[in-house]
Design a protein around this motif. Structure first.
Motif, PDB file in Angstrom:
ATOM      1  N   THR A 148      25.654  18.035  27.084  1.00  0.00           N
ATOM      2  CA  THR A 148      26.888  18.606  26.580  1.00  0.00           C
ATOM      3  C   THR A 148      27.462  17.689  25.499  1.00  0.00           C
ATOM      4  O   THR A 148      27.602  16.498  25.701  1.00  0.00           O
ATOM      5  CB  THR A 148      27.918  18.786  27.712  1.00  0.00           C
ATOM      6  OG1 THR A 148      27.343  19.624  28.711  1.00  0.00           O
ATOM      7  CG2 THR A 148      29.192  19.416  27.201  1.00  0.00           C
ATOM      8  N   ASN A 176      21.256  24.473  21.199  1.00  0.00           N
ATOM      9  CA  ASN A 176      22.386  24.993  21.962  1.00  0.00           C
ATOM     10  C   ASN A 176      22.467  26.514  21.871  1.00  0.00           C
ATOM     11  O   ASN A 176      21.664  27.163  21.193  1.00  0.00           O
ATOM     12  CB  ASN A 176      23.706  24.319  21.546  1.00  0.00           C
ATOM     13  CG  ASN A 176      24.273  24.808  20.227  1.00  0.00           C
ATOM     14  OD1 ASN A 176      23.760  25.722  19.586  1.00  0.00           O
ATOM     15  ND2 ASN A 176      25.358  24.180  19.796  1.00  0.00           N
ATOM     16  N   VAL A 229      29.284  21.611  18.727  1.00  0.00           N
ATOM     17  CA  VAL A 229      29.639  21.279  20.115  1.00  0.00           C
ATOM     18  C   VAL A 229      29.116  22.376  21.039  1.00  0.00           C
ATOM     19  O   VAL A 229      28.977  23.522  20.650  1.00  0.00           O
ATOM     20  CB  VAL A 229      31.162  21.079  20.296  1.00  0.00           C
ATOM     21  CG1 VAL A 229      31.644  19.870  19.514  1.00  0.00           C
ATOM     22  CG2 VAL A 229      31.934  22.309  19.889  1.00  0.00           C
ATOM     23  N   GLY A 230      28.808  21.987  22.271  1.00  0.00           N
ATOM     24  CA  GLY A 230      28.306  22.950  23.244  1.00  0.00           C
ATOM     25  C   GLY A 230      27.286  22.311  24.151  1.00  0.00           C
ATOM     26  O   GLY A 230      27.126  21.090  24.198  1.00  0.00           O
ATOM     27  N   THR A 231      26.571  23.151  24.879  1.00  0.00           N
ATOM     28  CA  THR A 231      25.552  22.690  25.810  1.00  0.00           C
ATOM     29  C   THR A 231      24.180  22.905  25.201  1.00  0.00           C
ATOM     30  O   THR A 231      23.838  24.000  24.769  1.00  0.00           O
ATOM     31  CB  THR A 231      25.664  23.445  27.151  1.00  0.00           C
ATOM     32  OG1 THR A 231      26.971  23.222  27.682  1.00  0.00           O
ATOM     33  CG2 THR A 231      24.631  22.952  28.140  1.00  0.00           C
ATOM     34  N   TYR A 232      23.409  21.844  25.179  1.00  0.00           N
ATOM     35  CA  TYR A 232      22.057  21.852  24.629  1.00  0.00           C
ATOM     36  C   TYR A 232      21.051  21.760  25.768  1.00  0.00           C
ATOM     37  O   TYR A 232      21.304  21.105  26.783  1.00  0.00           O
ATOM     38  CB  TYR A 232      21.850  20.665  23.689  1.00  0.00           C
ATOM     39  CG  TYR A 232      22.595  20.778  22.390  1.00  0.00           C
ATOM     40  CD1 TYR A 232      21.940  21.157  21.225  1.00  0.00           C
ATOM     41  CD2 TYR A 232      23.949  20.506  22.318  1.00  0.00           C
ATOM     42  CE1 TYR A 232      22.616  21.258  20.020  1.00  0.00           C
ATOM     43  CE2 TYR A 232      24.642  20.608  21.116  1.00  0.00           C
ATOM     44  CZ  TYR A 232      23.963  20.977  19.977  1.00  0.00           C
ATOM     45  OH  TYR A 232      24.632  21.081  18.793  1.00  0.00           O
ATOM     46  N   SER A 233      19.921  22.401  25.585  1.00  0.00           N
ATOM     47  CA  SER A 233      18.862  22.294  26.584  1.00  0.00           C
ATOM     48  C   SER A 233      17.649  21.640  25.953  1.00  0.00           C
ATOM     49  O   SER A 233      17.426  21.715  24.750  1.00  0.00           O
ATOM     50  CB  SER A 233      18.496  23.671  27.133  1.00  0.00           C
ATOM     51  OG  SER A 233      18.047  24.505  26.088  1.00  0.00           O
ATOM     52  N   VAL A 269      28.836  12.592  24.272  1.00  0.00           N
ATOM     53  CA  VAL A 269      27.703  13.335  24.816  1.00  0.00           C
ATOM     54  C   VAL A 269      27.498  12.921  26.271  1.00  0.00           C
ATOM     55  O   VAL A 269      27.660  11.756  26.628  1.00  0.00           O
ATOM     56  CB  VAL A 269      26.432  13.104  23.953  1.00  0.00           C
ATOM     57  CG1 VAL A 269      26.057  11.648  23.872  1.00  0.00           C
ATOM     58  CG2 VAL A 269      25.259  13.897  24.461  1.00  0.00           C
ATOM     59  N   SER A 270      27.194  13.891  27.111  1.00  0.00           N
ATOM     60  CA  SER A 270      26.866  13.604  28.506  1.00  0.00           C
ATOM     61  C   SER A 270      25.732  14.531  28.901  1.00  0.00           C
ATOM     62  O   SER A 270      25.572  15.613  28.341  1.00  0.00           O
ATOM     63  CB  SER A 270      28.079  13.812  29.417  1.00  0.00           C
ATOM     64  OG  SER A 270      28.539  15.142  29.325  1.00  0.00           O
ATOM     65  N   GLY A 271      24.932  14.075  29.843  1.00  0.00           N
ATOM     66  CA  GLY A 271      23.791  14.899  30.197  1.00  0.00           C
ATOM     67  C   GLY A 271      23.330  14.702  31.616  1.00  0.00           C
ATOM     68  O   GLY A 271      23.663  13.728  32.287  1.00  0.00           O
ATOM     69  N   ALA A 294      20.057  19.171  30.450  1.00  0.00           N
ATOM     70  CA  ALA A 294      21.199  19.886  29.872  1.00  0.00           C
ATOM     71  C   ALA A 294      22.143  18.826  29.337  1.00  0.00           C
ATOM     72  O   ALA A 294      22.579  17.943  30.078  1.00  0.00           O
ATOM     73  CB  ALA A 294      21.892  20.742  30.913  1.00  0.00           C
ATOM     74  N   ALA A 348      30.808  17.235  23.005  1.00  0.00           N
ATOM     75  CA  ALA A 348      32.212  17.607  22.801  1.00  0.00           C
ATOM     76  C   ALA A 348      32.821  16.658  21.782  1.00  0.00           C
ATOM     77  O   ALA A 348      32.396  15.507  21.663  1.00  0.00           O
ATOM     78  CB  ALA A 348      32.975  17.533  24.119  1.00  0.00           C
TER      79      ALA A 348
END
Length: 154
Positions: free
Chosen positions: A150, A125, A102-106, A72-74, A148, A152
Motif C-alpha cells: 500500500t 495497482n 497511491v493505492g494497493t499494489y500486488s 509504503v507498507s506491505g 500486497a 499513501a
C-alpha cells in the motif's frame, strides 16, 4: 464521342486530398490529451518475516517536475524467512493523474539475499499504474510469496 478529362481531374484531386489528410494525421501528436505519463520513483524499505512478512518504508515520486513524498507498507504471504533493508530506484508508468499513484499494489515474486544483493520488484495497482524497481538490499532473506503493498501520501 470525345473522352472527358473530368474523371481524371477528380482522381487527382482525391489523391491530393488523401495525401494531405495523411500528412495531417502524421503531424498530429501520437498520444491523446488524456495520455498516461511516467515518473521516477525512489523507495527505502525494511522487511522482516517468518512465513508471513511485513515491511514499511518511504519514498519519493518525481512526476512532471514535482516531488511527492509517500509512505509504503506491505504484507507478503508465502515462504518468507529473514530480514532485509533495501533501497530501490525505478519508474512508475501508466499515471494519468498523480492521484493514480497511491493505492494497493500486488506482486508475485521471490528472492534471496545473504548479507547483500540486488533486488527487483514489478508492482501494479488497481488504477493501472505499474512500478518497476531495482536496487541493492542488505540482510538475510529467502522469499517466495504474494505481496500486497500500500502506497499513501505522507
Amino acid at each position: 464521342m470525345p473522352r472527358s478529362h473530368k474523371p481524371e481531374r477528380m482522381r487527382r484531386a482525391t489523391a491530393i486530398g488523401l495525401a494531405a489528410l495523411a500528412l495531417l494525421l502524421l503531424a498530429m501528436p501520437a498520444t491523446p490529451s488524456f495520455a498516461q505519463a511516467s515518473g521516477h520513483v525512489q523507495v527505502r524499505f525494511v522487511k522482516a518475516g517468518l512465513l508471513v512478512g511485513g515491511g514499511t518504508g518511504s519514498g519519493v515520486l518525481n512526476y512532471r517536475g514535482r516531488n511527492y513524498p509517500f509512505k509504503v507498507s506491505g504484507l507478503s504471504v508465502g515462504i518468507t524467512a529473514g530480514a532485509t533493508v533495501g533501497r530501490f530506484d525505478g519508474r512508475a508508468s501508466g499515471i494519468r493523474d498523480v492521484g493514480d499513484f497511491v493505492g494497493t499494489y500486488s506482486s508475485v515474486g521471490g528472492g534471496f539475499a545473504l548479507v547483500g544483493g540486488v533486488n527487483g520488484a514489478h508492482l501494479r495497482n488497481e488504477k493501472g499504474v505499474t512500478i518497476v524497481l531495482q536496487g541493492p538490499k542488505a540482510g538475510l532473506e529467502l522469499a517466495s510469496n504474494i505481496s500486497a503493498i500500500t502506497i499513501a501520501w505522507k
